[in-house]
Write a protein that holds these residues in place. Sequence first.
Motif, short mmCIF file in Angstrom:
data_model
loop_
_atom_site.label_atom_id
_atom_site.label_comp_id
_atom_site.label_asym_id
_atom_site.label_seq_id
_atom_site.Cartn_x
_atom_site.Cartn_y
_atom_site.Cartn_z
N GLN A 155 42.74 50.48 40.09
CA GLN A 155 43.38 50.82 38.82
C GLN A 155 42.93 52.19 38.33
O GLN A 155 43.75 53.01 37.89
CB GLN A 155 43.06 49.75 37.77
CG GLN A 155 43.71 49.99 36.41
CD GLN A 155 45.22 49.83 36.46
OE1 GLN A 155 45.73 48.83 36.93
NE2 GLN A 155 45.93 50.83 35.97
N LEU A 163 49.43 46.36 38.12
CA LEU A 163 48.73 46.01 39.35
C LEU A 163 48.90 44.52 39.56
O LEU A 163 48.48 43.71 38.74
CB LEU A 163 47.25 46.38 39.23
CG LEU A 163 46.41 46.36 40.51
CD1 LEU A 163 46.96 47.33 41.54
CD2 LEU A 163 44.96 46.71 40.19
N ALA A 223 50.29 47.92 44.14
CA ALA A 223 50.03 48.94 43.11
C ALA A 223 51.26 49.78 42.82
O ALA A 223 51.19 50.72 42.02
CB ALA A 223 48.87 49.83 43.54
#
Length: 265
Positions: A155, A163, A223
């Motif tokens: 992150q 995420l 992601a």
Amino acid sequence: MKIVDLISWFEEWANPAWCESWDNCGWQVEPGVLQESARVLVCLTPTLAVMEEAIAHHANVIFAHHPLIFTPPKSFRRGEAISEMVRLAFIHNIGIYTAHTNFDQVPDGTADVLAQILELQEVSPIVPAVSGFGYGRVGELEKSLTLQELLAIIQQRLSPPDLIFSPTADLQQQISRVAVLGGSGASFISAVVKTGAQVYLTSDCKFHQFQESRDRNLILVDAGHYATERPACDRLSQKFISLNLDWVQLSQQDEDFREFFNSRV
């Protein structure tokens, strides 16, 4: 450096002949700029916003990861995005060049940069290809981390807007072996399982692919396409800067194409 020499330099590193049969790498539009001194705008996806940025900065090459044209268009009509890109490219003498699946495979390409961002050690391709290159990377973390720590690092370093990861009963599980592949990598799940990776970082994963990964004891982390490939574009722009071109810039108009609603705002 002339554009023709820049492209020759690049293709010695990431030969467009290595791209997949369904892909479209190399020149998308070449309006006669090969002998000009290179002024390059690097982007993930060539869009009208990126073209306007190139025009504003007097660039003569848009160097993109994603192809402008995937399949042969049946027509070019005014008002359609691809047609407008081609029209503006010829009006303003701006070439559009794409490095896609060939760039995915090479050192400092999309997967390799992700592995470097996570500081993976003893790295090798998930699926080997030409000359020891290949798709994705798998390697060992410098030191074991809990899953929660690893997710926090992803992150922090990639800054995805969202995420997503496989359901797990234990965020304190120790992780030491990680696989990565920028962009749409869910089709490589079976190959990743064979590498012994505990976590697989990629993007564009579907509901049942998360189910498949959980059933195969692999923690899947999505992601997003933009966050997993944009870093390699940044690295590419730095390589171009080192060549002392007339002008190089990483696009500031690249788009994720997605927004996430936050009900707490």
